[in-house]
Design a protein around this motif. Structure first.
Motif, PDB file in Angstrom:
ATOM      1  N   THR A  72     -12.706  -1.679  -1.765  1.00 12.85           N
ATOM      2  CA  THR A  72     -12.329  -2.994  -2.297  1.00 12.85           C
ATOM      3  C   THR A  72     -13.574  -3.802  -2.643  1.00 12.85           C
ATOM      4  N   LYS A 112       0.851  -1.188   0.000  1.00 12.33           N
ATOM      5  CA  LYS A 112       0.000   0.000   0.000  1.00 12.33           C
ATOM      6  C   LYS A 112       0.886   1.237   0.000  1.00 12.33           C
ATOM      7  N   GLU A 114     -11.117   1.638   2.965  1.00 16.15           N
ATOM      8  CA  GLU A 114     -10.426   0.719   2.050  1.00 16.15           C
ATOM      9  C   GLU A 114     -11.261  -0.545   1.823  1.00 16.15           C
ATOM     10  N   SER A 115     -11.859  -1.056   2.876  1.00 15.83           N
ATOM     11  CA  SER A 115     -12.701  -2.245   2.767  1.00 15.83           C
ATOM     12  C   SER A 115     -13.911  -1.989   1.862  1.00 15.83           C
TER      13      SER A 115
END
Length: 188
Positions: free
Chosen positions: A48, A12, A44-45
């Protein structure tokens, strides 16, 4: 010399930033407190998951519910009454439909058993009118730090039902517009 440490995924090294309104930030902070994670890891989750959904096709085609729940993040309070003893639990509505809700909250102490009938008090985003809906437990799953509950809900007044329907239609309209935007060529 070879390193004994292996990376589990891509490194990252890209930083992004964006602006949001205070209400959204407050809701993000609330989710993070419940899920015991940072705002960065939550975002971020979500990103994604969003990318994976678009890579693998729409999950809406796989929806089997008569009234599909829409993803949301709405702070709420569960009110329950057992043997004239009232209990209150802070929670977060993670998904909502006209007749069901998925809620997440910190684990109930072991001496408590969750009630089959309860009320959910919440306020829809950008609406000042609080909704109080009667609810019946469908299923629950508790892990170490939190519980997830799915409940059948019932708006007890016509005005509450209309507010909820309007909110759900607004979400559906926004989802449909987002899907159409992704299908258009970049120059349109």
């Amino acid at each position: 010399m070879m390193s004994i440490f292996k990376h589990s995924g891509p490194r990252k090294n890209t930083k992004i930033s964006f602006r949001t309104d205070d209400e959204t930030l407050d809701q993000l902070k609330s989710i993070c407190r419940i899920e015991n994670r940072t705002i960065s890891s939550l975002i971020e989750s979500v990103l994604t998951e969003y990318v994976l959904i678009h890579e693998n096709g729409s999950q809406a085609d796989q929806e089997k519910r008569l009234s599909p729940r829409k993803k949301c993040s709405i702070p709420a309070v569960i009110l329950s009454d057992k043997n004239n003893q009232q209990s209150y639990f802070n929670c977060l509505i993670k998904s909502l439909s006209a007749n069901s809700a998925q809620l997440v909250f910190k684990k109930i102490p072991d001496e408590e058993n969750f009630y089959s009938d309860f009320f959910i008090l919440f306020k829809l985003p950008k609406n000042d009118h609080p909704l109080l809906v009667s609810s019946k437990l469908i299923r629950s799953k508790c892990l170490e730090n939190e519980c997830m509950i799915v409940a059948k809900i019932n708006c007890d007044t016509i005005s509450d039902s209309e507010l909820l329907q309007k909110y759900l239609l607004k979400i559906e309209f926004a989802e449909n517009n987002d899907n159409k935007r992704h299908l258009l060529p970049n120059n349109q």
